[in-house]
Structure formats: structure tokens, C-alpha cells
Motif scaffolding. Structure first.
Motif, mmCIF file in Angstrom:
data_model
loop_
_atom_site.group_PDB
_atom_site.id
_atom_site.type_symbol
_atom_site.label_atom_id
_atom_site.label_comp_id
_atom_site.label_asym_id
_atom_site.label_seq_id
_atom_site.Cartn_x
_atom_site.Cartn_y
_atom_site.Cartn_z
ATOM 1 N N THR A 48 5.688 -2.580 2.157
ATOM 2 C CA THR A 48 5.938 -1.414 1.300
ATOM 3 C C THR A 48 6.535 -0.275 2.117
ATOM 4 N N VAL A 96 6.336 -5.817 -4.296
ATOM 5 C CA VAL A 96 7.237 -5.337 -3.245
ATOM 6 C C VAL A 96 7.336 -6.387 -2.143
ATOM 7 N N LYS A 151 2.118 -3.486 -4.819
ATOM 8 C CA LYS A 151 2.689 -3.798 -3.505
ATOM 9 C C LYS A 151 2.867 -5.295 -3.293
ATOM 10 N N LEU A 178 10.829 -1.732 -5.505
ATOM 11 C CA LEU A 178 10.014 -0.612 -5.972
ATOM 12 C C LEU A 178 10.105 -0.469 -7.493
#
Length: 435
Positions: free
Chosen positions: A18, A80, A77, A122
């Protein structure tokens, strides 16, 4: 030690990826340093609250919000990481090809991380992030009325059109909005059902959690009354250690059910009569296949006075009671069933029980408070299905039916994502015989 190291490494990898995505978009040191400061703060709050919960030996809503904050920030996350990891695989093979095709260093051969991919990662992560935010602030009180009409050949004619409202898993210790609860109770009363049935877990652990909400729930009304059973969280095992404390909490909990207006069924039955015909409401104490939960339910005891040909509706908190087998029982290292000294060993499952249980109402799973449901496609999925195959909605086997309610309240995570709090209305109909 390994069981602690592996999660820490996995969490660090999530956070690192991230960070990489953010660094691709900005070189602002305040943002980059702020990311790590905020991350450490979130994990610090979570572990502090977890320590407090373990110290006090009971769950509180503050810990729930710490869990919610952690999940809201961590689950996105994963997306991500998945996106950037796929890019890294692509970068690796591109770099490998370039390295052997041209003269140069490894660092020169591997292409840099692309800004577009970081933006995409994102952007994808923003979807679950928004979902979790909605689930905490709105979803947990987004009550849905789910209606079913069920046909039975042997339903007594006097009960044709009889309506049941089921709620389950109130978990009063997780409430913080009286206005929303009053709305939910009004919604229950609007159904104008003949009977209201509650299938356990009225609190998280201790009877006092329900005290602020008794006046709200005692407004529930039904023509033939309100009936309830206990769930695994209603026995005090999660808050108390001594038998005296557990017994005292149990007495208080019985009083809570009485104050709300519930007829608490503890391996017992009540019979509703209309025009000389009968419908039995049976209720067993908690019985589940997991070693973590008390096994105090006895279907044999609850049904001991049931006569052949009577129509029976059973309240049993845990859906695993419906079709468990002895092999499902957890074992100790010697291969013996894991049973508490206070447990009742009644191995009667509902499908194969000697007396016909037409409809069983259960809860317990909450649908894990997380999943995907698309009603018009008849599609539903939640991770809880891998623990409880019958986890939400209606199921039928051998001419007997099970309905698993998705739960009224929440536990641990104070939110719902895709699996909304449920008020179930079931109308019983007598099937017309075709000549």
C-alpha cells in the motif's frame, strides 16, 4: 511463536505494498511518513483494546469499533496488494526478458511501477473501503423484512395462513442507537404476526447488557405471544469462570426474557390451540457441534409430550443441530467427544428425530455479517458457508425445513457488509389437494 510471526509478516507485506502505491502517486514526505504513523496508531489501538477485553474477560463496544477501524483499513489493502503483485509478476518477466536481450544491470532491466496501476489499485480498494464504512454507520441498522410462504400437507386447517415472525441474535451489548432500535421494533409490529419467535443470543455475554433496551423490546406484540430460547452467548461462559457467577447471570437472563415478554422455552414446548386443533412451539437450549459452545439442548425432553400427527415448529439456536452426525462432534486427543460437565448429551439431530419437526428456526451464523447476495439471481455467498453449510435462508431435507435467520444485531465487528439484519416473516399455508 510461528503462529505470531506469519500474521505479522503478512500484515507488513500488505502495508508495504500500500505504501508503494501511495509513493508512486506522491513524493510528499508528510503524506508518506503520515501513512506509517497512522498505520502504527491503528494497530496500536486495536491491540490495546484487545488486551483490555482479555483482561476484563468480556467484550465491549469500544473494542468493536477498534475491530471495525482495523478491518475497514486493512481489507481494502488486500486488493491493493493483489493488483500490485500482479504488476510485479509482469515487471519481473519483462525485466528478465530485457536483461537477457540487452547488456545492462538488473535494476535497469526491470521497468518501474506504473502510476496508472497504482491509481487502479487504490480505486479498486475504495470499493470495499466504502462498503465497510457504510456497514458500520448504516448497514448494521439497515433492517430487512424477508417473507416466505410455506405449504404443508398436514398443517391443521385452523392454522392455514398463520404468520410467524422470527428474529435472532439480538446481541444487546453491541447497540448504541435507541432510535434505530425503536424503528426495528415498529417494523416487527407492522407485520401483525400471530406469534413472535426469538432464536437466541439476546446478549453478548452478560444479562445487564440488555437492561437499557428492555423498554424498547417489550413493545413487541403478537396475538399468541412471544417465545424464545437461549443461544451460546446467553450462558455467561464468555464473561464468567465460576459456576456461581454463571448461575447468577443465568437467573438474571431469565428475568430479562420475562421482562421483555418472552416465554422462555428451555427444552420445553407450548401448545397453541385454535378451533380444537393444535400447533406446538418447541424450544431447546443451545446445541451445536462446536466444542466452544455449551450443549444443553435436549430435543427428546422438549418433544416428550408431542403426539403423533401434531404440527411442530422448533426453535434451536444453532443450525448445525438440524443435521449433525456424531462424527461432527469435536474430539480430544484420545478421540473422545468434547463435552462440558454441565452439558446434556442428547445426540438427536432434527432430520432423523423420531417425531416429525416440520419447521426448525435457527440463527447463530449472522451470515458472518459479510457477504454478497443477489436475490433476483438467487445467489448468496459468505465465508461462513465453509463452517456452516446451512447459513442463511430456507433449506429442506427429508420433508423437513430449516430457516436460518441472518441475525438482528451484530457481534465483534459493529457493522454489516452485504448481509443485512433480518426480520423474517413466515406464513404457513395448507397445501390444497388436487383431485
Amino acid at each position: 511463536m510461528l503462529r505470531f510471526i506469519i500474521p505479522i509478516v503478512l500484515i507488513f507485506i500488505l502495508e508495504l505494498y500500500t505504501f508503494f502505491s501511495i509513493r508512486t502517486l506522491t513524493s510528499n514526505k508528510f503524506i508518506l511518513i503520515g501513512f506509517w504513523v497512522f498505520t502504527v496508531l491503528v494497530y496500536g489501538i486495536f491491540f490495546y483494546q484487545l488486551t483490555m477485553t482479555q483482561r476484563d474477560n468480556r467484550f465491549n463496544l469500544t473494542t468493536g469499533y477498534a475491530i471495525a477501524m482495523l478491518l475497514t483499513l486493512t481489507v481494502p489493502k488486500i486488493f491493493v496488494f493483489a493488483t500490485l503483485f500482479l504488476e510485479d509478476i509482469f515487471r519481473f518477466f519483462c525485466g528478465l526478458f530485457t536483461y537477457f536481450q540487452q547488456n545492462g544491470t538488473v535494476s535497469e532491466a526491470i521497468p518501474g511501477r506504473r502510476k496508472f496501476i497504482s491509481q487502479l489499485a487504490l480505486g479498486i480498494a475504495a470499493i470495499p473501503f466504502s462498503g465497510f464504512l457504510y456497514g458500520v454507520f448504516k448497514g448494521r441498522y439497515d433492517y430487512r423484512v424477508i417473507k416466505h410462504t410455506m405449504f404443508f400437507d398436514d398443517l391443521p386447517a385452523a392454522f392455514d395462513g398463520y404468520k410467524l415472525t422470527q428474529i435472532s441474535d439480538i446481541h444487546a451489548g453491541s447497540f448504541d442507537n435507541k432510535e434505530k432500535l425503536e424503528y426495528a421494533v415498529d417494523l416487527i409490529n407492522e407485520q401483525k404476526s400471530d406469534v413472535i419467535l426469538f432464536t437466541g443470543d439476546i446478549v453478548n455475554a452478560i444479562a445487564e447488557e440488555m437492561h437499557p433496551w428492555i423498554d424498547t423490546f417489550k413493545r413487541m406484540k403478537a396475538k399468541d405471544g412471544l417465545y424464545s430460547v437461549l443461544g451460546n452467548h446467553d450462558y455467561g461462559f464468555y464473561a464468567y469462570e465460576t459456576s456461581a457467577e454463571i448461575e447468577e447471570n443465568h437467573k438474571k437472563l431469565e428475568k430479562v426474557h420475562e421482562d421483555v415478554g418472552f416465554n422462555l422455552l428451555m427444552n420445553d414446548k407450548k401448545t397453541i390451540e385454535r378451533d380444537g386443533e393444535k400447533l406446538n412451539i418447541l424450544g431447546v437450549e443451545n446445541w451445536g457441534a462446536s466444542s466452544h459452545f455449551p450443549k444443553k439442548g435436549s430435543l427428546k425432553q422438549a418433544a416428550k409430550d408431542v403426539q403423533d400427527g401434531e404440527f411442530n415448529v422448533l426453535l434451536s439456536h444453532d443450525p448445525s443441530h438440524f443435521d449433525y452426525t456424531k462424527m461432527d462432534m469435536p474430539k480430544d486427543k484420545n478421540g473422545n467427544d468434547v463435552i462440558r460437565p454441565t452439558d446434556i448429551v442428547d445426540e438427536s439431530n432434527i432430520i432423523n428425530f423420531e417425531k416429525k419437526i416440520h419447521l426448525t428456526l435457527a440463527g447463530h451464523t449472522h451470515g458472518m455479517q459479510f457477504g454478497i447476495e443477489i436475490p433476483f439471481l438467487n445467489f448468496k455467498w459468505s465465508p461462513v458457508k465453509y463452517r456452516y453449510p446451512r447459513w442463511a435462508g430456507l433449506y429442506e431435507e427429508a420433508g423437513k425445513y430449516l430457516h436460518v435467520n441472518r441475525g438482528f444485531g451484530v457481534l465483534a465487528f459493529p457493522g454489516r457488509v452485504g448481509i443485512w439484519p433480518e426480520i423474517t416473516v413466515i406464513e404457513l399455508k395448507k397445501r390444497k389437494k388436487v383431485a
